[in-house]
Design a protein around this motif. Structure first.
Motif, mmCIF file in Angstrom:
data_model
loop_
_atom_site.group_PDB
_atom_site.id
_atom_site.type_symbol
_atom_site.label_atom_id
_atom_site.label_comp_id
_atom_site.label_asym_id
_atom_site.label_seq_id
_atom_site.Cartn_x
_atom_site.Cartn_y
_atom_site.Cartn_z
ATOM 1 N N ILE A 107 0.865 -1.179 0.000
ATOM 2 C CA ILE A 107 0.000 0.000 0.000
ATOM 3 C C ILE A 107 0.898 1.224 0.000
ATOM 4 O O ILE A 107 1.762 1.370 0.867
ATOM 5 C CB ILE A 107 -0.951 0.012 1.211
ATOM 6 C CG1 ILE A 107 -1.828 -1.236 1.209
ATOM 7 C CG2 ILE A 107 -1.800 1.279 1.209
ATOM 8 C CD1 ILE A 107 -2.686 -1.402 2.452
ATOM 9 N N ILE A 108 0.683 2.099 -0.982
ATOM 10 C CA ILE A 108 1.509 3.287 -1.151
ATOM 11 C C ILE A 108 0.605 4.507 -1.078
ATOM 12 O O ILE A 108 -0.403 4.577 -1.772
ATOM 13 C CB ILE A 108 2.218 3.255 -2.519
ATOM 14 C CG1 ILE A 108 3.040 1.985 -2.647
ATOM 15 C CG2 ILE A 108 3.068 4.506 -2.721
ATOM 16 C CD1 ILE A 108 3.406 1.643 -4.074
ATOM 17 N N GLY A 109 0.975 5.477 -0.249
ATOM 18 C CA GLY A 109 0.193 6.701 -0.139
ATOM 19 C C GLY A 109 0.817 7.831 -0.932
ATOM 20 O O GLY A 109 1.986 7.783 -1.299
ATOM 21 N N ALA A 110 0.031 8.866 -1.165
ATOM 22 C CA ALA A 110 0.479 10.029 -1.924
ATOM 23 C C ALA A 110 1.306 10.988 -1.070
ATOM 24 O O ALA A 110 1.612 12.081 -1.493
ATOM 25 C CB ALA A 110 -0.713 10.756 -2.526
ATOM 26 N N GLY A 111 1.659 10.594 0.132
ATOM 27 C CA GLY A 111 2.490 11.436 0.987
ATOM 28 C C GLY A 111 1.687 12.074 2.110
ATOM 29 O O GLY A 111 0.691 11.522 2.572
ATOM 30 N N LYS A 112 2.133 13.252 2.527
ATOM 31 C CA LYS A 112 1.520 13.944 3.665
ATOM 32 C C LYS A 112 0.060 14.306 3.441
ATOM 33 O O LYS A 112 -0.660 14.584 4.384
ATOM 34 C CB LYS A 112 2.297 15.217 3.979
ATOM 35 C CG LYS A 112 3.678 14.974 4.499
ATOM 36 C CD LYS A 112 4.351 16.303 4.791
ATOM 37 C CE LYS A 112 5.772 16.099 5.270
ATOM 38 N NZ LYS A 112 6.421 17.385 5.560
ATOM 39 N N SER A 113 -0.373 14.305 2.208
ATOM 40 C CA SER A 113 -1.749 14.683 1.916
ATOM 41 C C SER A 113 -2.728 13.520 2.076
ATOM 42 O O SER A 113 -3.911 13.673 1.825
ATOM 43 C CB SER A 113 -1.850 15.272 0.514
ATOM 44 O OG SER A 113 -1.385 14.343 -0.434
ATOM 45 N N VAL A 114 -2.228 12.351 2.501
ATOM 46 C CA VAL A 114 -3.090 11.206 2.800
ATOM 47 C C VAL A 114 -3.222 11.122 4.319
ATOM 48 O O VAL A 114 -2.226 11.004 5.026
ATOM 49 C CB VAL A 114 -2.513 9.887 2.257
ATOM 50 C CG1 VAL A 114 -3.361 8.710 2.728
ATOM 51 C CG2 VAL A 114 -2.426 9.912 0.760
ATOM 52 N N ILE A 115 -4.443 11.201 4.795
ATOM 53 C CA ILE A 115 -4.706 11.116 6.227
ATOM 54 C C ILE A 115 -5.580 9.898 6.471
ATOM 55 O O ILE A 115 -6.675 9.787 5.907
ATOM 56 C CB ILE A 115 -5.405 12.381 6.745
ATOM 57 C CG1 ILE A 115 -4.520 13.598 6.487
ATOM 58 C CG2 ILE A 115 -5.761 12.246 8.222
ATOM 59 C CD1 ILE A 115 -5.228 14.921 6.682
ATOM 60 N N ILE A 116 -5.077 8.982 7.296
ATOM 61 C CA ILE A 116 -5.867 7.817 7.687
ATOM 62 C C ILE A 116 -6.148 7.974 9.163
ATOM 63 O O ILE A 116 -5.234 8.029 9.983
ATOM 64 C CB ILE A 116 -5.109 6.498 7.405
ATOM 65 C CG1 ILE A 116 -4.836 6.376 5.905
ATOM 66 C CG2 ILE A 116 -5.920 5.312 7.916
ATOM 67 C CD1 ILE A 116 -3.994 5.187 5.529
ATOM 68 N N GLN A 117 -7.428 8.092 9.479
ATOM 69 C CA GLN A 117 -7.825 8.311 10.861
ATOM 70 C C GLN A 117 -8.845 7.277 11.288
ATOM 71 O O GLN A 117 -9.501 6.664 10.459
ATOM 72 C CB GLN A 117 -8.384 9.718 11.037
ATOM 73 C CG GLN A 117 -9.627 9.991 10.222
ATOM 74 C CD GLN A 117 -10.051 11.450 10.266
ATOM 75 O OE1 GLN A 117 -9.308 12.310 10.703
ATOM 76 N NE2 GLN A 117 -11.257 11.726 9.807
ATOM 77 N N SER A 118 -8.939 7.110 12.588
ATOM 78 C CA SER A 118 -9.874 6.143 13.143
ATOM 79 C C SER A 118 -11.025 6.871 13.818
ATOM 80 O O SER A 118 -10.826 7.876 14.493
ATOM 81 C CB SER A 118 -9.158 5.255 14.152
ATOM 82 O OG SER A 118 -10.064 4.393 14.789
ATOM 83 N N ALA A 119 -12.227 6.353 13.631
ATOM 84 C CA ALA A 119 -13.404 6.929 14.270
ATOM 85 C C ALA A 119 -13.410 6.620 15.764
ATOM 86 O O ALA A 119 -13.966 7.384 16.556
ATOM 87 C CB ALA A 119 -14.667 6.400 13.616
ATOM 88 N N VAL A 120 -12.797 5.518 16.156
ATOM 89 C CA VAL A 120 -12.709 5.109 17.566
ATOM 90 C C VAL A 120 -11.315 4.517 17.806
ATOM 91 O O VAL A 120 -10.603 4.182 16.863
ATOM 92 C CB VAL A 120 -13.782 4.047 17.912
ATOM 93 C CG1 VAL A 120 -15.171 4.627 17.805
ATOM 94 C CG2 VAL A 120 -13.657 2.834 17.031
#
Length: 84
Positions: free
Chosen positions: A63-76
């Motif tokens: 899995i590769i992200g686009a850098g700092k502009s990708v935010i993965i957050q959790s609801a809980v």
């Protein structure tokens, strides 16, 4: 396929985009669509809210992200990634 300056040796390369411009809008949907041999997933810019842990059930998955502009957050409070 080259994406964001990256090209990899993947026979399958899927694109996730929160704004709907990719093949999938969620990371888990892309993971679930990978064949048994695995593949690559590129996550475009955006915010992705995870409500359950991401489960990777196949080997050879990247899995590769686009850098700092990708935010993965959790609801809980939870584990965000498990490998099955």
């Amino acid at each position: 396929m080259a994406m964001g300056g990256f090209s990899g040796p993947f026979s399958v390369f899927l694109i996730v985009a929160a704004d709907g411009t990719g093949e999938f809008t969620t990371i888990q949907a892309a993971i679930d669509a990978l064949p048994a041999g695995g593949g690559g997933i590129y996550v475009k810019e955006g915010t992705y809210t995870i409500t359950t842990a991401l489960v990777i059930g196949v080997a050879n998955t990247t899995i590769i992200g686009a850098g700092k502009s990708v935010i993965i957050q959790s609801a809980v409070a939870q584990t965000l990634l498990t490998a099955a």
